[in-house]
Design a protein around this motif. Structure first.
Motif, PDB file in Angstrom:
ATOM      1  N   GLY B  29       0.821  -1.216   0.000  1.00  0.00           N
ATOM      2  CA  GLY B  29       0.000   0.000   0.000  1.00  0.00           C
ATOM      3  C   GLY B  29       0.847   1.255   0.000  1.00  0.00           C
ATOM      4  O   GLY B  29       2.075   1.206  -0.196  1.00  0.00           O
ATOM      5  N   ASP B  30       0.194   2.372   0.227  1.00  0.00           N
ATOM      6  CA  ASP B  30       0.855   3.672   0.151  1.00  0.00           C
ATOM      7  C   ASP B  30       2.033   3.781   1.108  1.00  0.00           C
ATOM      8  O   ASP B  30       2.104   3.061   2.104  1.00  0.00           O
ATOM      9  CB  ASP B  30      -0.155   4.783   0.484  1.00  0.00           C
ATOM     10  CG  ASP B  30      -1.023   5.132  -0.716  1.00  0.00           C
ATOM     11  OD1 ASP B  30      -0.664   4.737  -1.844  1.00  0.00           O
ATOM     12  OD2 ASP B  30      -2.057   5.788  -0.520  1.00  0.00           O
ATOM     13  N   ARG B 112       5.919  -4.664  -2.017  1.00  0.00           N
ATOM     14  CA  ARG B 112       5.066  -4.285  -3.142  1.00  0.00           C
ATOM     15  C   ARG B 112       5.350  -5.167  -4.356  1.00  0.00           C
ATOM     16  O   ARG B 112       4.663  -5.090  -5.350  1.00  0.00           O
ATOM     17  CB  ARG B 112       5.290  -2.818  -3.516  1.00  0.00           C
ATOM     18  CG  ARG B 112       4.833  -1.877  -2.442  1.00  0.00           C
ATOM     19  CD  ARG B 112       4.877  -0.437  -2.885  1.00  0.00           C
ATOM     20  NE  ARG B 112       4.522   0.388  -1.760  1.00  0.00           N
ATOM     21  CZ  ARG B 112       5.408   0.886  -0.884  1.00  0.00           C
ATOM     22  NH1 ARG B 112       6.682   0.625  -1.028  1.00  0.00           N
ATOM     23  NH2 ARG B 112       5.001   1.638   0.116  1.00  0.00           N
ATOM     24  N   GLU B 113       6.386  -5.976  -4.250  1.00  0.00           N
ATOM     25  CA  GLU B 113       6.697  -6.864  -5.375  1.00  0.00           C
ATOM     26  C   GLU B 113       5.688  -8.002  -5.415  1.00  0.00           C
ATOM     27  O   GLU B 113       5.130  -8.385  -4.386  1.00  0.00           O
ATOM     28  CB  GLU B 113       8.130  -7.393  -5.245  1.00  0.00           C
ATOM     29  CG  GLU B 113       9.152  -6.279  -5.406  1.00  0.00           C
ATOM     30  CD  GLU B 113      10.565  -6.794  -5.581  1.00  0.00           C
ATOM     31  OE1 GLU B 113      10.747  -7.824  -6.243  1.00  0.00           O
ATOM     32  OE2 GLU B 113      11.482  -6.148  -5.061  1.00  0.00           O
ATOM     33  N   ASP B 114       5.497  -8.547  -6.619  1.00  0.00           N
ATOM     34  CA  ASP B 114       4.419  -9.527  -6.794  1.00  0.00           C
ATOM     35  C   ASP B 114       4.746 -10.895  -6.200  1.00  0.00           C
ATOM     36  O   ASP B 114       3.844 -11.636  -5.846  1.00  0.00           O
ATOM     37  CB  ASP B 114       4.091  -9.682  -8.285  1.00  0.00           C
ATOM     38  CG  ASP B 114       3.620  -8.361  -8.888  1.00  0.00           C
ATOM     39  OD1 ASP B 114       2.984  -7.575  -8.154  1.00  0.00           O
ATOM     40  OD2 ASP B 114       3.899  -8.106 -10.070  1.00  0.00           O
ATOM     41  N   ILE B 195      -3.193 -11.597 -18.047  1.00  0.00           N
ATOM     42  CA  ILE B 195      -3.081 -10.260 -18.649  1.00  0.00           C
ATOM     43  C   ILE B 195      -2.904 -10.378 -20.170  1.00  0.00           C
ATOM     44  O   ILE B 195      -3.530  -9.640 -20.937  1.00  0.00           O
ATOM     45  CB  ILE B 195      -1.900  -9.482 -18.025  1.00  0.00           C
ATOM     46  CG1 ILE B 195      -2.224  -9.114 -16.570  1.00  0.00           C
ATOM     47  CG2 ILE B 195      -1.579  -8.230 -18.830  1.00  0.00           C
ATOM     48  CD1 ILE B 195      -3.195  -7.969 -16.377  1.00  0.00           C
ATOM     49  N   ASP B 196      -2.070 -11.335 -20.599  1.00  0.00           N
ATOM     50  CA  ASP B 196      -1.882 -11.524 -22.041  1.00  0.00           C
ATOM     51  C   ASP B 196      -3.201 -11.909 -22.708  1.00  0.00           C
ATOM     52  O   ASP B 196      -3.522 -11.427 -23.798  1.00  0.00           O
ATOM     53  CB  ASP B 196      -0.835 -12.625 -22.299  1.00  0.00           C
ATOM     54  CG  ASP B 196       0.577 -12.159 -21.954  1.00  0.00           C
ATOM     55  OD1 ASP B 196       0.793 -10.931 -21.859  1.00  0.00           O
ATOM     56  OD2 ASP B 196       1.457 -13.015 -21.760  1.00  0.00           O
ATOM     57  N   ARG B 199      -5.358  -8.834 -22.943  1.00  0.00           N
ATOM     58  CA  ARG B 199      -4.885  -7.909 -23.971  1.00  0.00           C
ATOM     59  C   ARG B 199      -5.198  -8.445 -25.368  1.00  0.00           C
ATOM     60  O   ARG B 199      -5.350  -7.671 -26.309  1.00  0.00           O
ATOM     61  CB  ARG B 199      -3.384  -7.673 -23.821  1.00  0.00           C
ATOM     62  CG  ARG B 199      -3.066  -6.919 -22.523  1.00  0.00           C
ATOM     63  CD  ARG B 199      -1.586  -6.695 -22.322  1.00  0.00           C
ATOM     64  NE  ARG B 199      -1.088  -5.681 -23.210  1.00  0.00           N
ATOM     65  CZ  ARG B 199      -0.103  -5.845 -24.083  1.00  0.00           C
ATOM     66  NH1 ARG B 199       0.493  -7.003 -24.183  1.00  0.00           N
ATOM     67  NH2 ARG B 199       0.280  -4.865 -24.850  1.00  0.00           N
ATOM     68  N   ASN B 220      -1.992  -7.023  -8.485  1.00  0.00           N
ATOM     69  CA  ASN B 220      -1.611  -5.635  -8.757  1.00  0.00           C
ATOM     70  C   ASN B 220      -1.826  -5.298 -10.236  1.00  0.00           C
ATOM     71  O   ASN B 220      -2.433  -4.285 -10.578  1.00  0.00           O
ATOM     72  CB  ASN B 220      -0.151  -5.395  -8.343  1.00  0.00           C
ATOM     73  CG  ASN B 220       0.344  -4.024  -8.767  1.00  0.00           C
ATOM     74  OD1 ASN B 220      -0.341  -3.019  -8.589  1.00  0.00           O
ATOM     75  ND2 ASN B 220       1.524  -3.969  -9.349  1.00  0.00           N
ATOM     76  N   GLU B 221      -1.365  -6.189 -11.099  1.00  0.00           N
ATOM     77  CA  GLU B 221      -1.456  -5.898 -12.529  1.00  0.00           C
ATOM     78  C   GLU B 221      -2.892  -6.052 -13.042  1.00  0.00           C
ATOM     79  O   GLU B 221      -3.366  -5.256 -13.850  1.00  0.00           O
ATOM     80  CB  GLU B 221      -0.460  -6.756 -13.306  1.00  0.00           C
ATOM     81  CG  GLU B 221       0.966  -6.388 -12.914  1.00  0.00           C
ATOM     82  CD  GLU B 221       2.062  -7.063 -13.715  1.00  0.00           C
ATOM     83  OE1 GLU B 221       1.778  -7.626 -14.791  1.00  0.00           O
ATOM     84  OE2 GLU B 221       3.227  -7.020 -13.267  1.00  0.00           O
ATOM     85  N   GLN B 224      -4.837  -2.969 -11.977  1.00  0.00           N
ATOM     86  CA  GLN B 224      -4.529  -1.783 -12.786  1.00  0.00           C
ATOM     87  C   GLN B 224      -5.104  -1.921 -14.196  1.00  0.00           C
ATOM     88  O   GLN B 224      -5.550  -0.944 -14.786  1.00  0.00           O
ATOM     89  CB  GLN B 224      -3.017  -1.564 -12.837  1.00  0.00           C
ATOM     90  CG  GLN B 224      -2.460  -1.105 -11.496  1.00  0.00           C
ATOM     91  CD  GLN B 224      -1.068  -0.523 -11.628  1.00  0.00           C
ATOM     92  OE1 GLN B 224      -0.870   0.492 -12.262  1.00  0.00           O
ATOM     93  NE2 GLN B 224      -0.097  -1.175 -11.020  1.00  0.00           N
ATOM     94  N   TYR B 225      -5.107  -3.146 -14.728  1.00  0.00           N
ATOM     95  CA  TYR B 225      -5.714  -3.360 -16.047  1.00  0.00           C
ATOM     96  C   TYR B 225      -7.198  -2.980 -16.000  1.00  0.00           C
ATOM     97  O   TYR B 225      -7.724  -2.321 -16.897  1.00  0.00           O
ATOM     98  CB  TYR B 225      -5.559  -4.826 -16.474  1.00  0.00           C
ATOM     99  CG  TYR B 225      -5.994  -5.077 -17.901  1.00  0.00           C
ATOM    100  CD1 TYR B 225      -5.087  -4.987 -18.946  1.00  0.00           C
ATOM    101  CD2 TYR B 225      -7.330  -5.362 -18.202  1.00  0.00           C
ATOM    102  CE1 TYR B 225      -5.485  -5.180 -20.264  1.00  0.00           C
ATOM    103  CE2 TYR B 225      -7.739  -5.566 -19.507  1.00  0.00           C
ATOM    104  CZ  TYR B 225      -6.809  -5.476 -20.535  1.00  0.00           C
ATOM    105  OH  TYR B 225      -7.219  -5.661 -21.836  1.00  0.00           O
ATOM    106  N   LYS B 227      -8.547  -0.891 -14.070  1.00  0.00           N
ATOM    107  CA  LYS B 227      -8.704   0.563 -13.907  1.00  0.00           C
ATOM    108  C   LYS B 227      -8.884   1.273 -15.245  1.00  0.00           C
ATOM    109  O   LYS B 227      -9.629   2.237 -15.345  1.00  0.00           O
ATOM    110  CB  LYS B 227      -7.443   1.141 -13.229  1.00  0.00           C
ATOM    111  CG  LYS B 227      -7.564   1.348 -11.755  1.00  0.00           C
ATOM    112  CD  LYS B 227      -6.378   2.152 -11.243  1.00  0.00           C
ATOM    113  CE  LYS B 227      -6.483   2.296  -9.757  1.00  0.00           C
ATOM    114  NZ  LYS B 227      -5.354   3.049  -9.195  1.00  0.00           N
ATOM    115  N   VAL B 228      -8.161   0.787 -16.253  1.00  0.00           N
ATOM    116  CA  VAL B 228      -8.258   1.453 -17.561  1.00  0.00           C
ATOM    117  C   VAL B 228      -9.190   0.707 -18.519  1.00  0.00           C
ATOM    118  O   VAL B 228      -9.431   1.176 -19.626  1.00  0.00           O
ATOM    119  CB  VAL B 228      -6.859   1.649 -18.208  1.00  0.00           C
ATOM    120  CG1 VAL B 228      -6.008   2.566 -17.363  1.00  0.00           C
ATOM    121  CG2 VAL B 228      -6.164   0.339 -18.449  1.00  0.00           C
TER     122      VAL B 228
END
Lengths: 149, 320
Positions: B29-30, B112-114, B195-196, B199, B220-221, B224-225, B227-228
């Motif tokens: 987190g932050d 924060r690493e995966d 993710i692939d 996409r 995490n990824e 974020q995916y 999010k957009v």
């Protein structure tokens, strides 16, 4: 310009907060940029080069500010040529990384996909692929193509 | 080690309270939320005990692990809750993952690493927030919160395509359900390829179905995916086998009991992540019955209308 490189690289500092504790200069702490970053991220006030007032911890030394702010200060002021691991920074540091990168050539190292969604419009050179990205969506799309972490 | 443990760490200015119930918990987190401070307090208390001025209350011993000697120290620890900080490079090694896999300790990792070598749950990724101050206004109370709210990730959409992490029994089942609803269904061929697959999808509304019990490194990824790409949602049950157990297809109070508090049945030394345990339970409870389960080839009984309906109900109808 901001340059981003994912994965293991030479000349990188994996844990910038430790490096900061042993290398920081007093005048880095009292620089207006550091004062703003410490206020924004840590909600703390710089009283002097040796004293910071934290709302939670009370009076603290620069060695007790957050790891994220330590990393940002190194990015802004360290001129050793080291590349700092921005995975020590939370997402709330992203806008400051962008700001530091607009004033100078800044290369950061990442071991995870840092969330730049709150950083506004920015430009970055992705060193792993040689591509320039503009904005969060392009950054994310490029980061997903890079397998190094 | 198994079970759920309440941990309270405090000094004069700060108090942290949280529960740990799986072998791997991640804190991220932050910046400036108190992660390093928590670690430092536990380290002090473990090293100096009462004279540190830090009070830890927990039914299990809490300690930190760091530095080059970790390989020597870890095998000597049993029944501990072990805290690790992000400054140690060994966290992402296969050697460390191998030792976690067979350990009878629980691990709380600040990073924060995966850490793709560790199959941690989406439910055990936390941030820390200040939840308030005590009445004397001197001590700040910090608590954990879920960084990813599973129910928000799976808000209902009408998917045109379903991407399934699995390529075995789960994929067969979801493929069958999707065909009946004229929805495209593809297998990503593993969670690291989600993710692939996203996409590569040309569909508008896409639903990802993956094992929540081990999807942590991808969150995490994926988040974020999403999010957009607001038309992408994720449904993250513990696992496909957990859904079958939850559906009520398998009779018996024992299964109900396990599902109500799995942490009391899952020995960390035996099961690297919970989905392996649920697979084992399902195989055990269906052995030599008409519902006999194998992971590689789905028993046709699970594709009969009644079974499909019951499992769909257990999914809270996310596919409808």
């Amino acid at each position: 310009m901001l340059k981003i490189v994912f994965g293991e690289i030479e000349n990188a500092i994996y844990h910038p907060p430790t490096y900061f504790d042993n290398q920081y200069e007093d005048d880095w702490i009292t620089n207006p940029l550091s004062i703003k970053m410490i206020k924004d991220i840590d909600q703390s006030e710089v009283v002097s080069a040796h004293l910071i007032q934290s709302p939670v911890l009370g009076p603290i030394s620069p060695r007790e500010i957050s790891g994220g702010v330590k990393t940002l200060i190194l990015m802004a002021f360290d001129d050793s040529g080291k590349i700092f691991n921005a995975s020590s920074c939370g997402d709330n540091c992203a806008k400051w990384i962008v700001e530091i990168g607009t004033g100078k050539d800044l290369t950061i190292n990442l071991h995870h996909v840092l969330d730049f969604s709150s950083a506004g419009m920015f430009e970055a050179y992705m060193l792993n692929t040689g591509k320039i990205v503009r904005g969060y969506e392009e950054y994310l799309d490029e980061a997903f193509q890079i397998k190094e972490r | 080690m198994k079970g759920k443990y309440h941990v309270m760490v405090q000094n004069k200015r700060l108090r942290y309270e949280f529960d740990i119930k799986r072998n791997i918990t991640i804190i991220r987190g932050d910046s400036a939320t108190g992660k390093t401070t928590l670690y430092a307090m536990i380290s002090l208390a473990a090293r100096m005990g009462e004279s540190s001025g830090v009070d830890i209350q927990c039914d299990k011993k809490c300690r930190t692990l760091e530095g080059p000697d970790w390989k020597l120290v870890l095998p000597t620890l049993h029944d501990h809750i072990i805290f690790l900080d992000e400054d140690d490079h060994f966290l992402k090694t296969t050697e460390f993952a191998g030792m976690v896999k067979t350990s009878d300790n629980y691990f709380v990792i600040i990073t924060r690493e995966d850490l793709p070598n560790l199959p941690y749950s989406v439910e055990e990724i936390y941030g820390i927030h200040a939840a308030g101050k005590y009445h004397d206004m001197k001590r700040v109370f910090n608590a954990f919160y879920h960084l990813y709210r599973v129910e928000e990730l799976s808000e209902k959409i009408s998917p045109e395509e379903v991407i399934v992490e699995d390529s075995n029994a789960g994929y067969e089942f979801f493929g069958h359900v999707c065909r009946a609803r004229r929805i495209s269904c593809v297998s990503a061929g593993g969670k690291s390829r989600l993710i692939d697959a996203l996409r590569g999808s040309e569909r508008e509304n896409v639903l990802v179905i993956a094992d929540g019990a081990s999807i942590g490194p991808e969150m995490n990824e994926l988040f974020q995916y999403m999010k957009v790409h607001s038309h992408v949602r994720c449904y993250l049950p513990e696992s496909f086998e957990w859904l079958i157990l939850r559906s009520g297809l398998i009779d018996g109070n024992e299964v109900k009991d396990i599902l109500q508090h799995p942490q009391d049945f899952i020995e960390s030394q035996e099961y690297f992540s919970w989905e392996r345990f649920f697979t084992n339970v399902l195989i055990r409870y269906t052995e030599n019955t008409y519902l006999q389960y194998t992971k590689h080839k789905l028993n046709d009984t699970y594709l009969h209308d009644r079974s499909v309906q019951m499992i769909s109900n257990a999914m809270e109808r996310v596919l409808e």
